[in-house]
Design an enzyme around this catalytic site. Structure first.
Site, short mmCIF file in Angstrom:
data_model
loop_
_atom_site.label_atom_id
_atom_site.label_comp_id
_atom_site.label_asym_id
_atom_site.label_seq_id
_atom_site.Cartn_x
_atom_site.Cartn_y
_atom_site.Cartn_z
CD GLU A 4 -2.82 -1.33 2.36
OE1 GLU A 4 -2.75 -0.42 3.22
OE2 GLU A 4 -3.61 -2.29 2.44
CD GLU A 109 -5.31 -7.30 2.22
OE1 GLU A 109 -6.17 -6.43 2.48
OE2 GLU A 109 -4.09 -7.09 2.34
#
Length: 223
Positions: A4, A109
């Site tokens: 991220e 995820e």
């Protein structure tokens, strides 16, 4: 290896690493990790990976690392989806684009939220929080049949894409075991009831699980 690091508009996320070291920190992370363990596979993972601006930035990152002679083995596409976004077509197109950059693709995820999204907000920035309201928590007593059918269809459509591109995808992982344990119940509004995973609150497989297994079996027979 790095998680991220890029915003939805393709700019660098202003993390502590970025503030202290600058853009170079990602290259250094991959370099140092490879030096520490030359056999380890190294990945970049992020959310909203179907966003064109972020996707372009990640592809550039992959190419820049490779041009520097650094190892990067795979891109992790976080699969935090809603019933409508990203579309299955957008997801498939992104898989093909990342694969064309010369890396494996991992679906990470994975979950599919069924409840309203404040301000049509997408992604997975845990810093985003909103006040509870009944309007944003409509399925306390269970999913209506129409919504449940849409959830099953979204999952099956996604897995059909994953199966179609299994030569590009090295693994698919979900973000949680069952609906009761999912972070979706508390983000971005705490205390809601969501149904985002393949197993319900009693650890019972949802009908789509059998459909996915059947589709995978049929594809193996065809191949």
């Amino acid at each position: 290896m790095v998680n991220e690091a890029i915003e939805g508009d393709g700019s660098w996320r202003k993390t502590k690493f970025y503030s202290i070291i600058g853009e170079e920190y990602i290259k250094l992370a991959f370099q140092f990790a490879h030096e520490a363990d030359p056999e380890a596979e190294l990945y970049y993972n992020d959310y909203s990976m179907t966003s064109p601006a972020k996707r372009d930035a990640v592809v550039k990152l992959v190419k820049d690392l490779k041009e520097e002679g650094l190892r990067i083995d795979a891109i992790g596409m976080q699969g935090h989806c809603s019933l409508n976004k990203p579309t299955v077509d957008d997801f498939e197109e992104s898989i093909k684009i990342y694969s064309a950059a010369g890396v494996k693709v991992m679906i990470t995820e994975l979950d599919v939220t069924t409840i309203p999204n404040p301000f049509d907000m997408h992604g997975a920035d845990v810093a985003n929080r909103f006040e509870y309201s009944k309007e944003m928590d409509p399925y306390k007593e269970g999913l209506p049949e129409q919504v449940d059918s849409a959830l099953q269809k979204k999952y099956l459509d996604l897995f059909m894409v994953f199966l179609k591109h299994q030569d590009k995808i090295s693994r698919v992982t979900l973000w949680g075991l069952n609906d009761a344990q999912s972070w979706r119940n508390n983000w971005p509004i705490h205390g809601r009831t969501d149904y985002p995973l393949l197993f319900d609150r009693k650890n019972k497989a949802k009908p789509v699980v059998e459909a996915i297994i059947e589709a995978a079996g049929n594809m193996r027979l065809q191949n």
